[in-house]
Scaffold this motif. Structure first.
Motif, mmCIF file in Angstrom:
data_model
loop_
_atom_site.group_PDB
_atom_site.id
_atom_site.type_symbol
_atom_site.label_atom_id
_atom_site.label_comp_id
_atom_site.label_asym_id
_atom_site.label_seq_id
_atom_site.Cartn_x
_atom_site.Cartn_y
_atom_site.Cartn_z
ATOM 1 N N ARG A 193 -25.648 69.732 89.489
ATOM 2 C CA ARG A 193 -26.866 69.382 90.215
ATOM 3 C C ARG A 193 -27.443 70.547 91.011
ATOM 4 O O ARG A 193 -28.617 70.503 91.403
ATOM 5 C CB ARG A 193 -26.614 68.184 91.138
ATOM 6 C CG ARG A 193 -25.645 68.443 92.274
ATOM 7 C CD ARG A 193 -25.562 67.236 93.174
ATOM 8 N NE ARG A 193 -24.728 67.478 94.355
ATOM 9 C CZ ARG A 193 -24.643 66.650 95.380
ATOM 10 N NH1 ARG A 193 -25.351 65.526 95.386
ATOM 11 N NH2 ARG A 193 -23.865 66.930 96.410
ATOM 12 N N SER A 194 -26.652 71.569 91.286
ATOM 13 C CA SER A 194 -27.161 72.719 92.017
ATOM 14 C C SER A 194 -27.638 73.836 91.092
ATOM 15 O O SER A 194 -28.049 74.902 91.553
ATOM 16 C CB SER A 194 -26.093 73.265 92.969
ATOM 17 O OG SER A 194 -24.958 73.704 92.256
ATOM 18 N N CYS A 238 -29.970 67.505 101.814
ATOM 19 C CA CYS A 238 -30.479 68.676 101.107
ATOM 20 C C CYS A 238 -31.096 69.595 102.146
ATOM 21 O O CYS A 238 -32.003 69.181 102.894
ATOM 22 C CB CYS A 238 -31.518 68.277 100.060
ATOM 23 S SG CYS A 238 -32.263 69.696 99.204
ATOM 24 N N THR A 243 -32.872 73.420 102.929
ATOM 25 C CA THR A 243 -33.532 74.561 102.304
ATOM 26 C C THR A 243 -33.955 75.575 103.364
ATOM 27 O O THR A 243 -34.324 75.206 104.482
ATOM 28 C CB THR A 243 -34.787 74.138 101.511
ATOM 29 O OG1 THR A 243 -35.767 73.618 102.407
ATOM 30 C CG2 THR A 243 -34.450 73.071 100.484
ATOM 31 N N VAL A 253 -31.145 76.653 98.511
ATOM 32 C CA VAL A 253 -31.020 75.191 98.558
ATOM 33 C C VAL A 253 -29.533 74.866 98.626
ATOM 34 O O VAL A 253 -28.751 75.335 97.785
ATOM 35 C CB VAL A 253 -31.656 74.532 97.320
ATOM 36 C CG1 VAL A 253 -31.390 73.021 97.326
ATOM 37 C CG2 VAL A 253 -33.148 74.806 97.270
ATOM 38 N N LEU A 287 -26.762 71.645 98.975
ATOM 39 C CA LEU A 287 -26.527 70.212 98.868
ATOM 40 C C LEU A 287 -25.145 69.893 99.426
ATOM 41 O O LEU A 287 -24.229 70.707 99.351
ATOM 42 C CB LEU A 287 -26.599 69.760 97.413
ATOM 43 C CG LEU A 287 -27.873 70.107 96.642
ATOM 44 C CD1 LEU A 287 -27.716 69.717 95.174
ATOM 45 C CD2 LEU A 287 -29.083 69.426 97.252
#
Length: 234
Positions: A9-10, A81, A83, A107, A109
């Protein structure tokens, strides 16, 4: 060689050639940034809140008031999340389609957790203060007992983080290169101006060296900022 993505997912999908999963790159961007935008969903409603932060090793620390809805929600261990973006320039192409910006972004997570250990909590608050201005913690009064109780500190491990960087000139289509239109970059940089005294400052108190000589750290894309961040903990 670039490090592999830490998770599915990253993984950067759009323009993956701009991605980096190298810790040195990620940490350098975080150390140069000042504000993180933190996204969390509360009762089905997404919220994105700007927050200052500090880094100790592979952990980011956030803080907020004990009565803050976002801080209390994060303290419950919900997915987050985070950023951070550094804007380096405006890219002006010959076509509207290819206008862009040069940037460095991260980003991250994960799940933030509440810091309950008093020593770690104080270290985290020191890291956040030092992230704003290196050397400031030693110049000011530390938080008292009441202030510590009124403050929640949250830890976000940097286990799933990716960086994305754009550098260079416009990428115009070959057929547009002959157009009679200027193309290029307007470089941008966050610059510190001369310090301004607080209205309540007692006469005769001058700004310390850390304030007078303050400059924003600036690391080239893909390199670490010397001396940035703290290596306490993991």
């Amino acid at each position: 060689m670039n490090a592999p993505p830490p998770s599915e997912r990253s993984t950067v999908r759009r323009l993956p050639q701009r991605a980096s999963y190298d810790e040195a790159v990620i940490h350098a961007i975080l150390d140069e940034g000042l504000v993180a935008h933190v996204g969390v969903t509360v009762d089905g409603q997404p919220y994105v809140i700007p927050m200052v932060y500090g880094r100790i090793g592979r952990n980011l620390y956030l803080h907020g008031a004990s009565v803050s809805r976002l801080a209390r929600q994060l303290a419950q261990g919900v997915p987050v999340c985070l950023t951070v973006t550094l804007l380096d320039g405006l890219i002006l192409a010959r076509s509207a389609f290819h206008h862009s910006v040069n940037y460095r972004s991260v980003v991250a997570l994960g799940t933030a957790s509440l810091v309950t250990d008093d020593v770690e909590k104080e270290q985290a608050l020191e890291a956040i203060t030092e992230h704003v201005l290196r050397g400031r913690w030693a110049e000011v009064r530390p938080p008292n007992t009441q202030e510590m109780k009124a403050t929640l500190v949250l830890k976000l491990p940097l286990e799933e983080a990716s960086a994305k960087v754009r550098t260079g000139p416009p990428r115009d289509d070959a057929e547009d290169l002959s157009l009679d239109c200027w193309a290029g970059e307007i470089p941008l940089r966050l610059q510190a101006l001369a310090p301004v005294d607080s209205p309540e400052l007692r006469e005769g108190i001058r700004p310390p060296v850390s304030v007078v000589e303050y400059q924003r750290p600036r690391g080239a894309p893909g390199t670490a900022v010397p001396g940035a961040g703290r290596a306490i903990g993991g």
